[in-house]
Design a protein around this motif. Sequence first.
Motif, short mmCIF file in Angstrom:
data_model
loop_
_atom_site.label_atom_id
_atom_site.label_comp_id
_atom_site.label_asym_id
_atom_site.label_seq_id
_atom_site.Cartn_x
_atom_site.Cartn_y
_atom_site.Cartn_z
N LYS A 41 0.82 -1.21 0.00
CA LYS A 41 0.00 0.00 0.00
C LYS A 41 0.85 1.27 0.00
O LYS A 41 0.55 2.23 -0.70
N GLU A 42 1.92 1.29 0.77
CA GLU A 42 2.78 2.47 0.84
C GLU A 42 3.40 2.77 -0.52
O GLU A 42 3.53 3.92 -0.92
N VAL A 44 2.14 1.82 -3.48
CA VAL A 44 1.04 2.26 -4.36
C VAL A 44 0.77 3.74 -4.13
O VAL A 44 0.61 4.50 -5.08
N ASN A 45 0.75 4.16 -2.86
CA ASN A 45 0.51 5.57 -2.55
C ASN A 45 1.61 6.45 -3.14
O ASN A 45 1.32 7.51 -3.73
N ARG A 70 -6.91 10.45 -3.31
CA ARG A 70 -7.52 9.17 -2.91
C ARG A 70 -8.48 8.69 -4.01
O ARG A 70 -8.49 7.52 -4.37
N GLU A 74 -8.13 5.30 -6.27
CA GLU A 74 -9.20 4.30 -6.37
C GLU A 74 -9.58 4.06 -7.83
O GLU A 74 -9.79 2.92 -8.24
N GLY A 77 -6.77 2.07 -9.42
CA GLY A 77 -6.82 0.69 -8.93
C GLY A 77 -7.92 -0.11 -9.60
O GLY A 77 -7.72 -1.26 -10.02
#
Length: 98
Positions: A41-42, A44-45, A70, A74, A77
């Motif tokens: 996740k980190e 991806v951010n 955000r 999304e 993704g």
Amino acid sequence: MLVKIAGAILVATALLAAASADAQVVDLSTIKCKDFVELPKETVNAVTMWLDGYFTDEEDPAVVDLDKMRGKAEKLGAFCAANPKMSLMTAAENAMAK
């Protein structure tokens, strides 16, 4: 030009903040959507933040809107989940570019 510099600083800050004991390099020219959605996740951010800076027009204000970020993450993704074989850069252009 200022926007690109501000984006680079933001990405560098995000990458340093998200860095773990193991260094990680993500080659955005070769990564596929399937690989992107499987990243931590980190990471991806951090990649999403970089992509947002990459696709930001020079005339846009140098502002980071975390709610918009955000939403873009999304959207990217979901787009990647539906197109796992597509290159991440192509997917990001479709999902994030104006």
